[in-house]
Design an enzyme around this catalytic site. Structure first.
Site, PDB file in Angstrom:
ATOM      1  N   ARG A 155       7.080  -8.934   0.092  1.00 29.84           N
ATOM      2  CA  ARG A 155       5.602  -8.892  -0.415  1.00 29.84           C
ATOM      3  C   ARG A 155       5.577 -10.083   0.820  1.00 29.84           C
ATOM      4  O   ARG A 155       6.393 -10.995   1.658  1.00 29.84           O
ATOM      5  CB  ARG A 155       5.552 -10.122  -1.734  1.00 29.84           C
ATOM      6  CG  ARG A 155       5.923  -9.025  -3.074  1.00 29.84           C
ATOM      7  CD  ARG A 155       5.273  -9.183  -4.424  1.00 29.84           C
ATOM      8  NE  ARG A 155       5.860  -9.152  -4.928  1.00 29.84           N
ATOM      9  CZ  ARG A 155       5.530  -7.836  -5.720  1.00 29.84           C
ATOM     10  NH1 ARG A 155       4.131  -7.013  -5.429  1.00 29.84           N
ATOM     11  NH2 ARG A 155       5.898  -6.877  -6.977  1.00 29.84           N
ATOM     12  N   ASP A 182      -1.182  -0.964  -4.729  1.00 28.58           N
ATOM     13  CA  ASP A 182      -2.458  -1.126  -4.395  1.00 28.58           C
ATOM     14  C   ASP A 182      -2.183  -2.426  -3.066  1.00 28.58           C
ATOM     15  O   ASP A 182      -2.879  -2.174  -2.101  1.00 28.58           O
ATOM     16  CB  ASP A 182      -2.545  -1.726  -5.175  1.00 28.58           C
ATOM     17  CG  ASP A 182      -2.114  -3.153  -6.166  1.00 28.58           C
ATOM     18  OD1 ASP A 182      -0.943  -3.302  -6.506  1.00 28.58           O
ATOM     19  OD2 ASP A 182      -3.324  -4.178  -6.234  1.00 28.58           O
ATOM     20  N   THR A 184       0.485  -2.637  -0.674  1.00 24.95           N
ATOM     21  CA  THR A 184       0.619  -1.510   0.312  1.00 24.95           C
ATOM     22  C   THR A 184      -0.206  -1.251   0.796  1.00 24.95           C
ATOM     23  O   THR A 184      -1.072  -1.283   2.097  1.00 24.95           O
ATOM     24  CB  THR A 184       2.179  -1.069  -0.226  1.00 24.95           C
ATOM     25  OG1 THR A 184       3.134  -1.866  -0.734  1.00 24.95           O
ATOM     26  CG2 THR A 184       2.744  -0.898   1.426  1.00 24.95           C
ATOM     27  N   ILE A 211       4.837   1.050 -10.851  1.00 26.10           N
ATOM     28  CA  ILE A 211       5.603   1.405 -11.858  1.00 26.10           C
ATOM     29  C   ILE A 211       4.595   1.086 -13.649  1.00 26.10           C
ATOM     30  O   ILE A 211       5.188   2.562 -13.829  1.00 26.10           O
ATOM     31  CB  ILE A 211       6.756   0.976 -11.557  1.00 26.10           C
ATOM     32  CG1 ILE A 211       7.786   1.262 -13.377  1.00 26.10           C
ATOM     33  CG2 ILE A 211       6.873  -0.571 -12.328  1.00 26.10           C
ATOM     34  CD1 ILE A 211       9.740   1.199 -12.780  1.00 26.10           C
ATOM     35  N   ASP A 212       3.709   0.898 -12.692  1.00 27.25           N
ATOM     36  CA  ASP A 212       2.591   0.195 -13.367  1.00 27.25           C
ATOM     37  C   ASP A 212       2.395   1.929 -13.597  1.00 27.25           C
ATOM     38  O   ASP A 212       1.205   1.289 -14.693  1.00 27.25           O
ATOM     39  CB  ASP A 212       2.112  -0.446 -13.612  1.00 27.25           C
ATOM     40  CG  ASP A 212       2.721  -1.858 -13.341  1.00 27.25           C
ATOM     41  OD1 ASP A 212       4.194  -2.227 -13.643  1.00 27.25           O
ATOM     42  OD2 ASP A 212       1.941  -3.267 -13.028  1.00 27.25           O
ATOM     43  N   MET A 255       6.761  -3.719 -17.795  1.00 28.14           N
ATOM     44  CA  MET A 255       6.003  -4.130 -16.962  1.00 28.14           C
ATOM     45  C   MET A 255       5.120  -3.700 -16.955  1.00 28.14           C
ATOM     46  O   MET A 255       4.695  -2.919 -17.567  1.00 28.14           O
ATOM     47  CB  MET A 255       6.816  -2.880 -15.735  1.00 28.14           C
ATOM     48  CG  MET A 255       7.746  -3.770 -14.596  1.00 28.14           C
ATOM     49  SD  MET A 255       9.223  -3.514 -15.950  1.00 28.14           S
ATOM     50  CE  MET A 255       9.300  -1.673 -15.053  1.00 28.14           C
ATOM     51  N   ARG A 257       1.510  -4.901 -15.225  1.00 32.18           N
ATOM     52  CA  ARG A 257       0.465  -6.082 -14.847  1.00 32.18           C
ATOM     53  C   ARG A 257      -0.917  -5.942 -15.612  1.00 32.18           C
ATOM     54  O   ARG A 257      -1.837  -7.454 -15.946  1.00 32.18           O
ATOM     55  CB  ARG A 257       0.681  -6.551 -13.759  1.00 32.18           C
ATOM     56  CG  ARG A 257       1.509  -7.507 -13.375  1.00 32.18           C
ATOM     57  CD  ARG A 257       1.489  -7.548 -11.864  1.00 32.18           C
ATOM     58  NE  ARG A 257       0.301  -8.154 -11.010  1.00 32.18           N
ATOM     59  CZ  ARG A 257       0.830  -9.578 -10.904  1.00 32.18           C
ATOM     60  NH1 ARG A 257       1.732 -10.208 -11.432  1.00 32.18           N
ATOM     61  NH2 ARG A 257      -0.251 -10.438 -10.306  1.00 32.18           N
TER      62      ARG A 257
HETATM   63  P1  ATP Z   1       3.771  -3.955  -6.290  1.00 32.13           P
HETATM   64  O1  ATP Z   1       2.549  -4.721  -6.987  1.00 32.13           O
HETATM   65  O2  ATP Z   1       3.315  -2.039  -6.617  1.00 32.13           O
HETATM   66  O3  ATP Z   1       4.518  -4.481  -6.206  1.00 32.13           O
HETATM   67  P2  ATP Z   1       2.028  -3.992  -3.517  1.00 32.13           P
HETATM   68  O4  ATP Z   1       2.229  -2.953  -2.765  1.00 32.13           O
HETATM   69  O5  ATP Z   1       0.966  -4.013  -4.518  1.00 32.13           O
HETATM   70  O6  ATP Z   1       2.778  -3.036  -4.843  1.00 32.13           O
HETATM   71  P3  ATP Z   1       2.477  -5.955  -2.772  1.00 32.13           P
HETATM   72  O7  ATP Z   1       3.398  -7.305  -2.739  1.00 32.13           O
HETATM   73  O8  ATP Z   1       1.546  -6.550  -3.404  1.00 32.13           O
HETATM   74  O9  ATP Z   1       2.722  -5.352  -3.054  1.00 32.13           O
HETATM   75  O10 ATP Z   1       1.600  -5.830  -1.005  1.00 32.13           O
HETATM   76  C1  ATP Z   1       2.624  -5.585  -0.211  1.00 32.13           C
HETATM   77  C2  ATP Z   1       2.216  -6.264   0.882  1.00 32.13           C
HETATM   78  O11 ATP Z   1       1.305  -5.138   0.954  1.00 32.13           O
HETATM   79  C3  ATP Z   1       2.527  -6.983   1.306  1.00 32.13           C
HETATM   80  O12 ATP Z   1       3.372  -6.808   2.562  1.00 32.13           O
HETATM   81  C4  ATP Z   1       0.888  -7.843   1.339  1.00 32.13           C
HETATM   82  O13 ATP Z   1       1.485  -8.704   1.952  1.00 32.13           O
HETATM   83  C5  ATP Z   1       0.418  -6.075   1.313  1.00 32.13           C
HETATM   84  N1  ATP Z   1      -0.614  -6.711   1.065  1.00 32.13           N
HETATM   85  C6  ATP Z   1      -0.949  -6.437  -0.473  1.00 32.13           C
HETATM   86  N2  ATP Z   1      -1.764  -7.238  -1.041  1.00 32.13           N
HETATM   87  C7  ATP Z   1      -2.656  -7.015   0.543  1.00 32.13           C
HETATM   88  C8  ATP Z   1      -4.527  -6.408   1.150  1.00 32.13           C
HETATM   89  N3  ATP Z   1      -5.439  -7.106  -0.016  1.00 32.13           N
HETATM   90  N4  ATP Z   1      -4.507  -6.373   2.469  1.00 32.13           N
HETATM   91  C9  ATP Z   1      -3.374  -5.759   2.749  1.00 32.13           C
HETATM   92  N5  ATP Z   1      -2.164  -6.447   2.619  1.00 32.13           N
HETATM   93  C10 ATP Z   1      -1.961  -6.481   1.650  1.00 32.13           C
HETATM   94 MG    MG Z   2       0.608  -4.518  -6.541  1.00 29.10          MG
END
Ligand code: ATP
Ligand code: MG
Length: 442
Positions: A155, A182, A184, A211-212, A255, A257
């Site tokens: 993250r 979201d 990413t 996964i959610d 899981m 959220r």
């Molecule tokens: P999950 O929540 O399903 O595990 P995710 O992709 O939402 O997956 P995050 O940890 O929220 O996981 O984000 C993954 C990557 O995306 C991180 O490198 C984070 O810094 C970046 N990121 C998160 N939110 C934003 C945003 N609003 N704008 C740009 N980059 C973001």
């Molecule tokens: Mg997320």
């Protein structure tokens, strides 16, 4: 879904002029692949509505671009440097997607420079000390047998967009495939905007991972089927434990959220669940219609109970926290531990003996290798991501919608969340299975 027609136009880096190297090797030898035209689209909404004369008419909610190989591509495969990264929490199927992407680049297009970016966007930051992982079919051979991602995930870092694009430029990357949720995808969109601002020709394609199952515009996300399949034996175990104890209570957390799809579907798959608690359906603990009163009724009637909890359920009952993870997501407190303590205290006060077992299988579920359904799904998502990138599509993700693989603009995909409709058929079927009250709020 919605009455406003969304703009499903997919951004393009430029005109695709290069003949695709994909040839189908069927016996007639005419060498034609099953190419998809950009003009081939499918209806977003296949439902109909009642027209003025009583006949049903289509709902005009726009159309989606079909995914698949194009006859003319934008990038010359011999010059392509493709990169792939996996971000956010791990999820069954990540290795399957990596494998499919690498194999499609390599075998279908003849791309020979494929780089694995370690630990998500963090691997593209200037100070990253993690080496880039060169990928080829040998390296990804068999990785689908393992859970997690061979590239690692993380993250954070997604806010340093300019630095990320500097790295892509420095490495001469032409294509970035980002696999993640979201956050990413929001990051991928921002990277695409920065690329555009700099006048670069780098394609950014997302493969949605959640996964959610909480992303909209995706029929069902990869890893979800495996997650439910993994949760089922846990619920079964919790039920057996509960049945074999005096007033046994099995409490399982999965899981979810923002959305309780894993909990809801697991309740349908393993109908031992008596209370399915999800974020979409807030509940009270105390009071005459509170959860604890209903649990007491169940224990007095049947001598045991199984509660299946999504991690985001009942967060309103917990004291608020200001803590955030590296990606900026609010850190949730463990509703399972909280609920276990409250249940124990309540039955002590009521002078009723209960034996409660709390099981949190989350890390086991998310690290499992993909089941057959998800393996097939990931293989196809990965291949379609490569076709989209080679054709010069950008800021788009691959999705399955109405059983077809399609391109969705990332901007649209992150604009809303997928939630369980409490008035919908899924939730109604869950309530029928669990026999819990529609509402446990006072
Ligand atoms: P999950 O929540 O399903 O595990 P995710 O992709 O939402 O997956 P995050 O940890 O929220 O996981 O984000 C993954 C990557 O995306 C991180 O490198 C984070 O810094 C970046 N990121 C998160 N939110 C934003 C945003 N609003 N704008 C740009 N980059 C973001
Ligand atoms: Mg997320």
């Amino acid at each position: 879904m919605s009455s406003a027609v969304l703009d499903f136009t997919i951004p393009n880096l430029g005109e695709a002029k290069i003949p695709s190297p994909i040839l189908m090797s069927h016996s007639s030898g005419d060498g034609m692949a099953d190419y998809v035209l950009d003009s081939t689209r499918i209806l977003f909404n296949v439902a109909t509505k009642a027209g003025s004369d009583g006949h049903s008419v289509p709902v005009d909610d726009g159309t989606l671009e079909l995914a698949g190989p194009r006859e003319r591509i934008y990038f010359n495969p011999a010059h392509v440097h493709a990169a792939i990264t996996t971000c956010g929490g791990i999820c069954p199927g990540l290795n399957n997607v990596i494998r499919a992407v690498v194999r499609c680049f390599w075998y279908r297009y003849g791309v020979r420079r494929i780089s694995g970016i370690p630990y998500g966007y963090q691997g593209l930051l200037e100070e990253s000390s993690f080496p880039i992982i060169p990928l080829d079919p040998d390296i990804v051979d068999d990785i689908q047998e393992k859970g997690g991602t061979i590239l690692g995930s993380s993250r954070g870092g997604g806010d340093q967009i300019s630095e990320i694009v500097d790295s892509l430029e420095r490495m001469n990357v032409n294509i970035l495939v980002a696999v993640g949720g979201d956050g990413t995808l929001r990051g991928a969109w921002d990277i695409g905007e920065e690329i555009k601002k700099r006048g670069l020709k780098i394609s950014v394609i997302g493969v949605p991972k959640t996964i959610d199952n909480d992303l909209s515009f995706i029929q069902s996300s990869f890893g979800f089927d495996t997650a439910v399949a993994q949760a089922v034996p846990v619920v079964r175990g919790a039920h057996i434990e509960a049945r074999n104890s005096i007033n046994g209570i099995g409490l399982v957390k999965v899981m979810g959220r923002e959305s309780g799809f894993i909990a809801a579907n697991t309740s349908l798959a393993q109908s031992d669940v008596n209370f399915c608690l999800i974020p979409e359906n807030p509940f009270d603990l105390e009071g005459e219609n509170g959860f604890l009163v209903h649990l007491k009724k169940r224990i007095l009637d049947r001598g045991h109970a199984v509660i299946l909890l999504a991690e985001g359920a009942g967060q309103n009952l917990l004291p608020p926290t200001a803590e955030r993870d590296a990606s900026g997501n609010v850190k949730f407190q463990d509703i399972g531990i909280f609920l276990k303590d409250r249940i124990q205290a309540y039955f002590k006060k009521e002078r009723i003996e209960v034996n409660i077992k709390y099981i949190d299988p989350s890390y086991i579920i998310r690290s499992a290798p993909a089941d057959s359904f998800d393996s097939i799904y990931c293989a196809r998502l990965g291949a379609h991501a490569v076709h989209a990138a080679m054709a010069g599509k950008t800021q788009a993700l691959i999705s399955q919608w109405n059983n077809k693989y399609v391109h969705i603009p990332i901007k649209v995909a992150v604009s809303r969340r997928n939630h369980i409709d409490l008035e919908g058929t899924l939730w109604r079927d869950v309530l029928e299975n669990t026999r819990q009250p529609y509402s446990m709020a006072n």
